[in-house]
Design a protein around this motif. Structure first.
Motif, PDB file in Angstrom:
ATOM      1  N   SER A 152      44.629 -38.944 -30.578  1.00  0.00           N
ATOM      2  CA  SER A 152      43.333 -38.710 -29.938  1.00  0.00           C
ATOM      3  C   SER A 152      42.368 -37.987 -30.872  1.00  0.00           C
ATOM      4  O   SER A 152      41.158 -38.224 -30.824  1.00  0.00           O
ATOM      5  CB  SER A 152      43.508 -37.890 -28.653  1.00  0.00           C
ATOM      6  N   TYR A 153      42.875 -37.077 -31.723  1.00  0.00           N
ATOM      7  CA  TYR A 153      42.057 -36.366 -32.711  1.00  0.00           C
ATOM      8  C   TYR A 153      42.828 -36.273 -34.012  1.00  0.00           C
ATOM      9  O   TYR A 153      44.052 -36.091 -34.017  1.00  0.00           O
ATOM     10  CB  TYR A 153      41.715 -34.941 -32.244  1.00  0.00           C
ATOM     11  N   GLU A 176      42.589 -34.221 -37.819  1.00  0.00           N
ATOM     12  CA  GLU A 176      41.921 -33.133 -38.528  1.00  0.00           C
ATOM     13  C   GLU A 176      41.440 -33.590 -39.904  1.00  0.00           C
ATOM     14  O   GLU A 176      41.928 -34.559 -40.475  1.00  0.00           O
ATOM     15  CB  GLU A 176      42.879 -31.965 -38.710  1.00  0.00           C
ATOM     16  N   ASP A 183      42.783 -31.150 -26.304  1.00  0.00           N
ATOM     17  CA  ASP A 183      43.195 -31.794 -27.548  1.00  0.00           C
ATOM     18  C   ASP A 183      42.317 -31.359 -28.718  1.00  0.00           C
ATOM     19  O   ASP A 183      42.805 -31.091 -29.820  1.00  0.00           O
ATOM     20  CB  ASP A 183      43.129 -33.312 -27.405  1.00  0.00           C
ATOM     21  N   GLU A 184      41.001 -31.294 -28.494  1.00  0.00           N
ATOM     22  CA  GLU A 184      40.088 -30.937 -29.572  1.00  0.00           C
ATOM     23  C   GLU A 184      40.348 -29.513 -30.059  1.00  0.00           C
ATOM     24  O   GLU A 184      40.374 -29.252 -31.267  1.00  0.00           O
ATOM     25  CB  GLU A 184      38.645 -31.069 -29.096  1.00  0.00           C
ATOM     26  N   CYS A 193      43.604 -29.355 -32.065  1.00  0.00           N
ATOM     27  CA  CYS A 193      43.453 -29.930 -33.398  1.00  0.00           C
ATOM     28  C   CYS A 193      42.680 -28.973 -34.306  1.00  0.00           C
ATOM     29  O   CYS A 193      43.035 -28.787 -35.471  1.00  0.00           O
ATOM     30  CB  CYS A 193      42.738 -31.275 -33.300  1.00  0.00           C
ATOM     31  N   ALA A 194      41.632 -28.349 -33.751  1.00  0.00           N
ATOM     32  CA  ALA A 194      40.849 -27.403 -34.546  1.00  0.00           C
ATOM     33  C   ALA A 194      41.692 -26.210 -34.980  1.00  0.00           C
ATOM     34  O   ALA A 194      41.533 -25.690 -36.091  1.00  0.00           O
ATOM     35  CB  ALA A 194      39.639 -26.933 -33.747  1.00  0.00           C
TER      36      ALA A 194
END
Length: 291
Positions: free
Chosen positions: A35-36, A38, A119-120, A123-124
């Motif tokens: 989904s994400y 990096e 999710d974002e 990932c960050a």
């Protein structure tokens, strides 16, 4: 499936959108739908050919770590549908990374994401290992306590930026950072990082001395409740009050002043020299004791 890869070292222009076959979940590996993905400094360094070749596979290579959802758990012991961070094990270095729609990974490469964490955000947190590295160093190595001062060089790097933001969240009273060029320093200040030392204009020692001298003991002033009645507005009363309060704090040796401004009040405070800060407001109201 679609993927982004580079087939030779170079700049961003070497990245190509390509078709790759999907990977089956075999040998105990789980299949993950991404989904994400990096973007980390390490990926950039490897692609540019600046990394020791003994540390990574030669192109073609797909960069990155990322976040996704397990579609086939294989023998990993994780449930189908589990959201996971995918990384480690040479991912993006010695094996193809996450800049694609689907991949397979072994259990040690998968970290389940807790409910309530998007999710974002997950990932960050792991992008370039900046925030996770910062948290571990500040808490387990440096033993940071609320009120401490932190110097986190390199605001343009993942670890430098992560340390600045994590240190604030952990209660550091003063967080300083550096930039190698004036444009980077200005960009960092515009993003809310107040104490940026421009190393193209002054040395690290001079910058630390300059900033810490202005705020030697960590004390700060706070202005609250400055309101002007409607009929008296536009006559300079608020500005005179602000100037007097700032002057009083300055005399008391307090050279860092904070306030939370309404949209109507911002022009007054900006004219008095205030700039946008990076400390969000939070409120707590407790019930008084009975009786």
């Amino acid at each position: 499936m679609l993927a982004i890869e580079y087939r030779r070292h170079g700049g961003y222009e070497e990245l190509r959108l390509v078709e790759r076959p999907a990977e089956p979940a075999t040998g105990g590996r789980a299949s993950i739908r991404l989904s994400y993905a990096e973007v980390s400094p390490a990926d950039d360094t490897i692609r540019a050919g600046r990394m020791d070749t003994s540390l990574h596979r030669a192109p073609p290579l797909i960069p990155g770590g990322g976040v996704g959802r397990i579609t086939d758990p294989g023998a990993t012991g994780l449930a189908e549908g589990t959201r996971v961070v995918v990384g480690g094990g040479g991912l993006g270095w010695r094996t193809d990374g996450t800049w694609r729609e689907q991949l397979t990974a072994e259990a040690p490469q998968l970290i389940p994401i807790p409910d309530g964490v998007g999710d974002e955000a997950a990932c960050a947190l792991f992008a370039g290992a900046g925030y996770s590295t910062a948290y571990l160093v500040l808490t387990r190595v440096a033993g940071l306590k609320a009120g401490h001062t932190v110097l986190a060089p390199g605001i343009g790097g993942s670890v430098g930026m992560g340390t600045v933001e994590v240190a604030r969240e952990l209660g550091a009273s003063l967080v300083l950072t550096t930039a190698s060029r004036t444009d980077k320093a200005e960009q960092a200040r515009a993003a809310g990082h107040q104490h940026v030392i421009d190393l193209s204009r002054e040395s690290l020692a001079d910058g630390v001395t300059r900033i810490s001298t202005r705020w030697p003991d960590g004390r700060r002033g706070y202005l609250d409740g400055i309101v002007t009645d409607v009929p008296a507005r536009g006559q300079g009363h608020a500005r005179r009050i602000v100037d007097a309060l700032v002057g009083h704090l300055h005399t008391a040796g307090i050279h860092y002043v904070q306030l939370h401004a309404s949209n109507a009040g911002k022009p007054v405070y900006e004219a008095a020299g205030f700039v946008p800060g990076s400390y969000p407001s939070m409120d707590l109201v407790t019930a008084p004791p009975a009786g």
